[in-house]
Every structure is written in C-alpha cells, then in structure tokens.
Design a protein around this motif. Structure first.
Motif, PDB file in Angstrom:
ATOM      1  N   HIS A 286       2.069 -12.996 -19.345  1.00 58.49           N
ATOM      2  CA  HIS A 286       2.890 -13.336 -20.513  1.00 58.49           C
ATOM      3  C   HIS A 286       4.363 -13.558 -20.173  1.00 58.49           C
ATOM      4  N   GLY A 287       4.796 -13.077 -19.006  1.00 59.05           N
ATOM      5  CA  GLY A 287       6.183 -13.217 -18.599  1.00 59.05           C
ATOM      6  C   GLY A 287       7.079 -12.159 -19.222  1.00 59.05           C
ATOM      7  N   VAL A 288       8.208 -11.907 -18.577  1.00 62.59           N
ATOM      8  CA  VAL A 288       9.166 -10.913 -19.079  1.00 62.59           C
ATOM      9  C   VAL A 288       9.659 -11.342 -20.453  1.00 62.59           C
ATOM     10  N   GLY A 289       9.621 -10.417 -21.403  1.00 55.84           N
ATOM     11  CA  GLY A 289       9.987 -10.756 -22.769  1.00 55.84           C
ATOM     12  C   GLY A 289       8.838 -11.334 -23.571  1.00 55.84           C
ATOM     13  N   HIS A 290       7.681 -11.483 -22.945  1.00 59.36           N
ATOM     14  CA  HIS A 290       6.451 -11.964 -23.588  1.00 59.36           C
ATOM     15  C   HIS A 290       6.606 -13.345 -24.239  1.00 59.36           C
ATOM     16  N   PRO A 291       7.177 -14.329 -23.520  1.00 58.64           N
ATOM     17  CA  PRO A 291       7.302 -15.662 -24.119  1.00 58.64           C
ATOM     18  C   PRO A 291       5.950 -16.352 -24.324  1.00 58.64           C
ATOM     19  N   ARG A 292       4.951 -15.993 -23.506  1.00 59.17           N
ATOM     20  CA  ARG A 292       3.639 -16.628 -23.611  1.00 59.17           C
ATOM     21  C   ARG A 292       2.659 -15.698 -24.331  1.00 59.17           C
ATOM     22  N   LEU A 293       2.242 -16.094 -25.526  1.00 57.12           N
ATOM     23  CA  LEU A 293       1.147 -15.393 -26.182  1.00 57.12           C
ATOM     24  C   LEU A 293      -0.149 -15.706 -25.436  1.00 57.12           C
ATOM     25  N   SER A 294      -1.236 -15.075 -25.844  1.00 60.06           N
ATOM     26  CA  SER A 294      -2.493 -15.291 -25.137  1.00 60.06           C
ATOM     27  C   SER A 294      -2.911 -16.755 -25.146  1.00 60.06           C
ATOM     28  N   ASN A 295      -2.567 -17.477 -26.205  1.00 59.90           N
ATOM     29  CA  ASN A 295      -2.933 -18.899 -26.276  1.00 59.90           C
ATOM     30  C   ASN A 295      -2.024 -19.792 -25.446  1.00 59.90           C
ATOM     31  N   HIS A 296      -1.025 -19.208 -24.788  1.00 64.38           N
ATOM     32  CA  HIS A 296      -0.123 -19.973 -23.926  1.00 64.38           C
ATOM     33  C   HIS A 296      -0.345 -19.680 -22.447  1.00 64.38           C
ATOM     34  N   VAL A 297      -1.216 -18.730 -22.127  1.00 62.49           N
ATOM     35  CA  VAL A 297      -1.411 -18.334 -20.727  1.00 62.49           C
ATOM     36  C   VAL A 297      -2.078 -19.478 -19.960  1.00 62.49           C
ATOM     37  N   THR A 298      -1.529 -19.770 -18.790  1.00 64.21           N
ATOM     38  CA  THR A 298      -2.001 -20.893 -17.967  1.00 64.21           C
ATOM     39  C   THR A 298      -3.017 -20.377 -16.934  1.00 64.21           C
ATOM     40  N   HIS A 299      -4.230 -20.124 -17.385  1.00 67.44           N
ATOM     41  CA  HIS A 299      -5.218 -19.446 -16.554  1.00 67.44           C
ATOM     42  C   HIS A 299      -5.556 -20.214 -15.280  1.00 67.44           C
ATOM     43  N   ARG A 300      -5.792 -21.521 -15.402  1.00 66.24           N
ATOM     44  CA  ARG A 300      -6.183 -22.282 -14.209  1.00 66.24           C
ATOM     45  C   ARG A 300      -5.061 -22.308 -13.181  1.00 66.24           C
ATOM     46  N   ALA A 301      -3.840 -22.488 -13.636  1.00 66.47           N
ATOM     47  CA  ALA A 301      -2.716 -22.490 -12.706  1.00 66.47           C
ATOM     48  C   ALA A 301      -2.568 -21.122 -12.036  1.00 66.47           C
ATOM     49  N   ASN A 302      -2.729 -20.046 -12.798  1.00 61.54           N
ATOM     50  CA  ASN A 302      -2.566 -18.704 -12.235  1.00 61.54           C
ATOM     51  C   ASN A 302      -3.591 -18.416 -11.145  1.00 61.54           C
ATOM     52  N   ILE A 303      -4.864 -18.676 -11.445  1.00 57.56           N
ATOM     53  CA  ILE A 303      -5.911 -18.382 -10.463  1.00 57.56           C
ATOM     54  C   ILE A 303      -5.816 -19.331  -9.273  1.00 57.56           C
ATOM     55  N   ALA A 304      -5.529 -20.613  -9.537  1.00 58.67           N
ATOM     56  CA  ALA A 304      -5.392 -21.573  -8.439  1.00 58.67           C
ATOM     57  C   ALA A 304      -4.241 -21.202  -7.523  1.00 58.67           C
ATOM     58  N   ALA A 305      -3.135 -20.720  -8.101  1.00 59.56           N
ATOM     59  CA  ALA A 305      -1.977 -20.328  -7.285  1.00 59.56           C
ATOM     60  C   ALA A 305      -2.310 -19.158  -6.377  1.00 59.56           C
ATOM     61  N   LEU A 306      -3.014 -18.163  -6.901  1.00 64.10           N
ATOM     62  CA  LEU A 306      -3.374 -17.010  -6.072  1.00 64.10           C
ATOM     63  C   LEU A 306      -4.290 -17.422  -4.926  1.00 64.10           C
ATOM     64  N   LYS A 307      -5.225 -18.293  -5.209  1.00 61.06           N
ATOM     65  CA  LYS A 307      -6.110 -18.804  -4.150  1.00 61.06           C
ATOM     66  C   LYS A 307      -5.308 -19.613  -3.137  1.00 61.06           C
ATOM     67  N   GLN A 308      -4.438 -20.469  -3.639  1.00 65.21           N
ATOM     68  CA  GLN A 308      -3.628 -21.344  -2.788  1.00 65.21           C
ATOM     69  C   GLN A 308      -2.716 -20.542  -1.865  1.00 65.21           C
ATOM     70  N   LEU A 309      -2.217 -19.397  -2.342  1.00 63.59           N
ATOM     71  CA  LEU A 309      -1.299 -18.563  -1.570  1.00 63.59           C
ATOM     72  C   LEU A 309      -2.026 -17.594  -0.641  1.00 63.59           C
ATOM     73  N   GLY A 310      -3.349 -17.643  -0.646  1.00 59.83           N
ATOM     74  CA  GLY A 310      -4.108 -16.857   0.320  1.00 59.83           C
ATOM     75  C   GLY A 310      -4.514 -15.466  -0.117  1.00 59.83           C
ATOM     76  N   ALA A 311      -4.539 -15.201  -1.423  1.00 68.87           N
ATOM     77  CA  ALA A 311      -4.988 -13.885  -1.882  1.00 68.87           C
ATOM     78  C   ALA A 311      -6.426 -13.640  -1.439  1.00 68.87           C
ATOM     79  N   GLN A 312      -6.708 -12.430  -0.950  1.00 70.30           N
ATOM     80  CA  GLN A 312      -8.080 -12.115  -0.547  1.00 70.30           C
ATOM     81  C   GLN A 312      -8.866 -11.493  -1.695  1.00 70.30           C
TER      82      GLN A 312
END
Length: 264
Positions: free
Chosen positions: A50-76
């Motif tokens: 949601h970000g600091v201050g909660h600017p993103r409600l649940s309907n604003h969360v960018t799920h695909r970008a979040n998971i893709a970024a973690l994979k892209q950055l090498g999270a195990q």
C-alpha cells in the motif's frame, strides 16, 4: 540470494532494515517499488503493498508488477504478511495464522482481468499451475520456526479467503465463505499467491487477526479495536519475520507444485 517480503496495512517499513529506501523497478507489468537491504543478516527485497501513508487501497495494488519485480531481482522466495478479518468464530483477535489453503474463486486482479501472467496465446512460458497446496512447504516451515523463536503462538494451517476491496463484506457473503471453510479474509494475498505460483517463486502467507468479519459474532468488532489490532500487528510481524528470515534463506525453498508448459 535475497528473500522477498511483502507487507500490508500497518506494516509499511521493516524496522532496522539497512537500505537506501524504496526504489522503482521497471517490469513488463509496470513499476514496483522495492527496498533492497540487509535485515537480520539476510539479503531482503521488501515491498509495501500500500505504500507509506497507504496511498494504494487494495484495488490499487499492482500485483503483477510486485511479483514480477521480486522474481526479476532474484528473490529465492517470498514471505508475505497480511492483517485479516476472522471468519472462524473460535479464533482470537491478535492471533496469528500460517495459511495452508486458499479460497480465491474469482481469480481476478483488481482491474477485473484474470489473475495470470499467461496472457498471450503461444507464449513459450504459458502453462497450467498444478499443485496440492498453493503455499511453499519450506517457507511455511520457516514462518512457523519464526513464530516459535519470537514466542508468538500460531495456528498451523487455515484457509485464506481473498475478497475484493475496498469495501468489507456483508453477513451473507461471510456466511458463504464460512461454509467453504475459510478461516480469515483480506483483500490482497489471493493474486500474490497465484502469480508467485505461475513464476515458480516459493511463497508463504502469515495472517494477523484484527477483527471478526460481519456476522461472525453477535456484536460487530468496533472500528477502534480493528485499528488497535492493526497497530499491534506491526511489531508482531516484525519479530516473526526477523526470526524466520535465516530459516528461509537456509532452506533453498522449492515452489509448490509444477507449471505444466506446452513449449513454443
């Protein structure tokens, strides 16, 4: 390799994380904002949904970008936490659940599109995610070890119910979820679970019960109690995650199930 951490309402930063701050990471699915640093001696990639201050409600969360970024950055693997509404009337507020099942019938992202990375016919990565349990056994074990070391009682197993936000659910809707065996609900972790599964990124989920969902108890949980419980979740999650991280990093976690692909 790093461990990804996804946090929600009430946990916008990891106390003591050594990092230069949240930075944008560009993915095929848009930008994700990731803090990369060291926490408890473990390399960590942290995303606040949601970000600091909660600017993103649940309907604003960018799920695909979040998971893709973690994979892209090498999270195990990914350790995720969420505050929840209890559907089980016997569960205590302030208690913790390490989920082992998922109720996410709609399988939709907040914009209404199907929750999948497999959007293009013929793409070589397309496939069916086939599994017995949607959560990583290795990372569940790490979270359970973390709760023990942090001295936090935990319910080992439970069904996480994903519901669409930002509104809360009616009594009738909660009765339906209870009949399906749902233990607790929140508005973000369903898409994360599915998308991590498709990318074969091990993922586990811990919930903190802040309120009783509508109709679970005769008297509704006061909003003040929900807010107090949300505040209490911050340190509880931090203590568990700090203790769980070394176990997760040492495990070389395996993703649950397989993605059956059809080739080029």
């Amino acid at each position: 390799m790093a461990i990804g951490i996804l946090t929600g309402s009430g946990t916008y930063a990891l106390p003591g994380l050594s990092t230069s701050g949240s930075e944008p990471v560009l993915t095929e699915w848009g930008e994700a904002f990731v803090s990369h640093g060291t926490w408890g001696g473990v390399d960590v990639l942290h995303i606040s949904r949601h970000g600091v201050g909660h600017p993103r409600l649940s309907n604003h969360v960018t799920h695909r970008a979040n998971i893709a970024a973690l994979k892209q950055l090498g999270a195990q693997g990914v350790l995720a936490v969420t505050v929840c509404g209890a559907v089980d009337p016997d569960a205590d507020l302030g208690s913790v659940v390490c989920f082992d099942d998922l109720h996410f019938v709609s399988n939709r992202l907040p914009d209404g599109s199907l929750c999948t990375f497999f959007t293009e016919p013929g793409a070589k990565e397309r496939g069916h995610w086939i599994y017995e349990s949607p959560f990583s056994a290795d990372l569940r074990a790490a979270l359970l070890a973390g709760t023990e070391e942090a001295g936090v009682p935990v319910r080992d197993g439970g069904c996480y119910g994903h519901v669409d936000g930002p509104r809360f659910n009616t009594r009738a809707e909660i009765r339906g979820l209870a009949a399906a065996g749902v233990t607790a609900v929140s508005q973000t972790a369903g898409p994360e679970t599915v998308l991590a599964g498709e990318l074969e990124l091990p993922y586990a989920l811990l919930g903190f019960l802040t309120d009783y969902a509508n109709g679970v108890k005769e008297e509704a949980t006061p909003v003040e109690t929900l807010v107090e419980m949300m505040a209490a979740s911050t340190e509880t999650f931090a203590s568990i995650l700090r203790a769980a991280l070394p176990h997760a990093a040492a495990a070389t976690p395996a993703p649950p199930g397989v993605v059956y692909r059809f080739g080029a």
